[in-house]
Motif scaffolding. Structure first.
Motif, PDB file in Angstrom:
ATOM      1  N   UNK A  69     -65.173 100.936 -22.092  1.00 34.47           N
ATOM      2  CA  UNK A  69     -63.383 101.248 -22.593  1.00 34.47           C
ATOM      3  C   UNK A  69     -63.016 101.954 -23.366  1.00 34.47           C
ATOM      4  N   UNK A  70     -64.076 102.548 -24.462  1.00 31.64           N
ATOM      5  CA  UNK A  70     -63.337 103.416 -24.691  1.00 31.64           C
ATOM      6  C   UNK A  70     -62.795 104.040 -24.353  1.00 31.64           C
ATOM      7  N   UNK A  71     -62.131 105.065 -25.377  1.00 32.47           N
ATOM      8  CA  UNK A  71     -60.989 105.969 -24.607  1.00 32.47           C
ATOM      9  C   UNK A  71     -62.013 107.059 -24.392  1.00 32.47           C
ATOM     10  N   UNK A  72     -62.726 107.336 -25.423  1.00 36.36           N
ATOM     11  CA  UNK A  72     -64.053 108.954 -24.953  1.00 36.36           C
ATOM     12  C   UNK A  72     -65.424 108.855 -24.058  1.00 36.36           C
ATOM     13  N   UNK A  73     -64.492 107.597 -23.344  1.00 34.92           N
ATOM     14  CA  UNK A  73     -66.081 107.238 -22.016  1.00 34.92           C
ATOM     15  C   UNK A  73     -65.710 107.535 -20.561  1.00 34.92           C
ATOM     16  N   UNK A  74     -66.759 108.287 -20.347  1.00 34.57           N
ATOM     17  CA  UNK A  74     -66.645 108.793 -19.063  1.00 34.57           C
ATOM     18  C   UNK A  74     -66.153 107.973 -17.720  1.00 34.57           C
ATOM     19  N   UNK A  75     -66.503 106.070 -18.656  1.00 38.02           N
ATOM     20  CA  UNK A  75     -66.704 105.614 -17.300  1.00 38.02           C
ATOM     21  C   UNK A  75     -64.953 104.641 -17.751  1.00 38.02           C
ATOM     22  N   UNK A  76     -63.844 105.218 -18.164  1.00 39.31           N
ATOM     23  CA  UNK A  76     -63.608 104.368 -19.079  1.00 39.31           C
ATOM     24  C   UNK A  76     -62.206 103.710 -17.705  1.00 39.31           C
ATOM     25  N   UNK A  77     -62.075 104.513 -16.776  1.00 37.29           N
ATOM     26  CA  UNK A  77     -61.334 104.214 -15.692  1.00 37.29           C
ATOM     27  C   UNK A  77     -61.877 103.549 -14.331  1.00 37.29           C
ATOM     28  N   UNK A  78     -63.478 103.774 -14.198  1.00 35.14           N
ATOM     29  CA  UNK A  78     -64.041 102.925 -13.698  1.00 35.14           C
ATOM     30  C   UNK A  78     -63.720 101.265 -13.947  1.00 35.14           C
ATOM     31  N   UNK A  79     -64.376 101.662 -15.599  1.00 34.72           N
ATOM     32  CA  UNK A  79     -64.308  99.985 -16.185  1.00 34.72           C
ATOM     33  C   UNK A  79     -63.310  99.601 -16.526  1.00 34.72           C
ATOM     34  N   UNK A  80     -61.985 100.338 -16.133  1.00 39.09           N
ATOM     35  CA  UNK A  80     -61.033  99.020 -16.091  1.00 39.09           C
ATOM     36  C   UNK A  80     -60.806  98.587 -14.903  1.00 39.09           C
ATOM     37  N   UNK A  81     -60.907  99.643 -13.864  1.00 38.73           N
ATOM     38  CA  UNK A  81     -60.881  98.999 -12.275  1.00 38.73           C
ATOM     39  C   UNK A  81     -61.788  97.920 -12.222  1.00 38.73           C
ATOM     40  N   UNK A  82     -62.882  97.756 -12.775  1.00 34.59           N
ATOM     41  CA  UNK A  82     -63.660  96.666 -11.939  1.00 34.59           C
ATOM     42  C   UNK A  82     -63.272  95.636 -12.979  1.00 34.59           C
ATOM     43  N   UNK A  83     -62.716  95.645 -13.996  1.00 32.78           N
ATOM     44  CA  UNK A  83     -61.996  94.451 -15.292  1.00 32.78           C
ATOM     45  C   UNK A  83     -60.673  93.955 -13.862  1.00 32.78           C
ATOM     46  N   UNK A  84     -60.008  94.873 -13.282  1.00 32.63           N
ATOM     47  CA  UNK A  84     -59.055  94.638 -12.823  1.00 32.63           C
ATOM     48  C   UNK A  84     -59.080  94.280 -11.341  1.00 32.63           C
ATOM     49  N   UNK A  85     -60.111  93.970 -11.022  1.00 31.71           N
ATOM     50  CA  UNK A  85     -60.934  93.181 -10.004  1.00 31.71           C
ATOM     51  C   UNK A  85     -61.104  91.958 -10.301  1.00 31.71           C
ATOM     52  N   UNK A  86     -61.548  92.235 -11.009  1.00 26.54           N
ATOM     53  CA  UNK A  86     -62.876  90.967 -11.537  1.00 26.54           C
ATOM     54  C   UNK A  86     -60.837  90.065 -11.542  1.00 26.54           C
ATOM     55  N   UNK A  87     -60.157  90.135 -12.210  1.00 25.08           N
ATOM     56  CA  UNK A  87     -58.928  89.438 -12.780  1.00 25.08           C
ATOM     57  C   UNK A  87     -57.908  88.959 -11.893  1.00 25.08           C
ATOM     58  N   UNK A  88     -58.065  89.660 -10.806  1.00 26.26           N
ATOM     59  CA  UNK A  88     -57.319  89.434 -10.324  1.00 26.26           C
ATOM     60  C   UNK A  88     -57.671  88.432  -9.199  1.00 26.26           C
ATOM     61  N   UNK A  89     -59.259  87.921  -8.568  1.00 25.15           N
ATOM     62  CA  UNK A  89     -59.593  87.264  -8.257  1.00 25.15           C
ATOM     63  C   UNK A  89     -60.113  85.740  -8.618  1.00 25.15           C
ATOM     64  N   UNK A  90     -59.832  86.090 -10.405  1.00 20.68           N
ATOM     65  CA  UNK A  90     -59.598  85.153 -10.685  1.00 20.68           C
ATOM     66  C   UNK A  90     -59.220  82.959  -9.907  1.00 20.68           C
ATOM     67  N   UNK A  91     -57.797  83.688  -9.818  1.00 22.15           N
ATOM     68  CA  UNK A  91     -57.773  82.472  -9.277  1.00 22.15           C
ATOM     69  C   UNK A  91     -58.674  80.974  -8.370  1.00 22.15           C
ATOM     70  N   UNK A  92     -59.182  82.195  -7.551  1.00 24.28           N
ATOM     71  CA  UNK A  92     -59.916  81.592  -5.952  1.00 24.28           C
ATOM     72  C   UNK A  92     -61.670  81.118  -6.497  1.00 24.28           C
ATOM     73  N   UNK A  93     -61.571  81.458  -8.273  1.00 27.79           N
ATOM     74  CA  UNK A  93     -62.935  81.861  -8.936  1.00 27.79           C
ATOM     75  C   UNK A  93     -63.441  79.647  -8.143  1.00 27.79           C
TER      76      UNK A  93
END
Length: 282
Positions: free
Chosen positions: A203-227
């Motif tokens: 999730x750090x600024x220098x990570x080439x995977x930052x955007x991808x990991x942020x997208x994954x975290x958003x996806x998980x957060x959006x589904x938390x109400x259905x856990x």
């Protein structure tokens, strides 16, 4: 079940806590094993609420240390002389992209989720084999059947448990010992909290995977109400623990059976495209 003994590992929270209480309500004497017994207050409070505190015995166990396992085994043999149900629940979920997860983090994940399960189970197999009776329930995950990006430490550990449990079931079936896999989807537990720091590198600024990991975290957060509620998994585990001849796999949770079905029957390219389109949004 009044004279039956059940061991549950990782009982300070989540599935382990709920399962300990549910088994006690079914009449089992429950040995609730946890690494730090100072964290037993939530479990005992829940047990008191259901009037089963006397059926639960909290005992220290670190599944990553052989000395702790052997001391625990000796105590069980001396105090109870038998184990009817063993529930391997202790674990956590490590996350991050492969390039950024250290080998030490992978080893740490496997020490708990995989080798810890192996070691605790091996400690009690002789007793169960000689009893010619027993049930070993391993808490796997949908992640043991369906892989996701950014979760490779956890996914790899659960895939390992799936294959190992199949072998163990075939080995122990002739001796009257049953081996079962529970495959939960997303539930309201704190399983991610221990491994959360691993994902921070991605999730750090220098990570080439930052955007991808942020997208994954958003996806998980959006589904938390259905856990789901962990108590539903606990009830399923307690039900299985009382069956004479349980099956090997029990997927449970919203969308779990559908996800496993689609993963198995869709062409890989279509499956791949579907997952990435959901999880990778710039």
């Amino acid at each position: 079940m009044e004279n039956k003994t059940a061991i549950v590992t990782g009982t300070s929270s989540g599935f382990g806590l709920s399962t300990s209480v549910e088994l006690a309500r079914k009449g089992f004497t429950v040995i609730a094993a946890m690494r730090n017994c100072n964290k037993s207050s939530m479990l005992l409070q829940e047990a008191r609420k259901h009037g089963v505190e006397s059926k639960i015995i909290v005992h220290e166990l670190d599944v990553t240390y052989e000395e702790s396992i052997q001391a625990f085994k000796s105590w069980i043999k001396e105090e109870f002389g038998r184990v009817d149900v063993l529930i391997n629940n202790a674990g956590y979920a490590g996350a991050g992209f492969v390039e950024e997860v250290s080998m030490d983090e992978y080893r740490k994940q496997f020490e708990t989720n995989v080798f810890g399960v192996f070691a605790v189970t091996k400690a009690f197999l002789p007793l169960m084999r000689m009893q010619k009776q027993g049930c070993i329930i391993n808490i796997s995950s949908i992640s043991g059947k369906v892989a996701f990006p950014g979760l490779s430490p956890y996914v790899a550990s659960k895939y390992a448990i799936e294959g190992w449990s199949e072998s163990l079931r075939l080995e122990m079936q002739p001796f009257g010992v049953k081996v079962v896999l529970i495959e939960p989807g997303s539930y309201k537990t704190n399983i991610w909290s221990t491994g959360k720091q691993v994902a921070e590198e991605s999730l750090l600024l220098h990570s080439p995977y930052k955007d991808y990991m942020q997208s994954i975290e958003r996806y998980i957060a959006e589904g938390e109400n259905s856990f789901g509620n962990p108590e539903d998994v606990a009830k399923k585990i307690a039900e299985i623990a009382t069956l004479e001849n349980p099956g090997i796999r029990y997927p449970i949770g919203r969308g779990v059976k559908a996800a496993i079905f689609l993963k198995n029957f869709l062409p890989w390219r279509l499956w791949e495209k579907t997952i990435i389109s959901k999880l990778f949004v710039k």
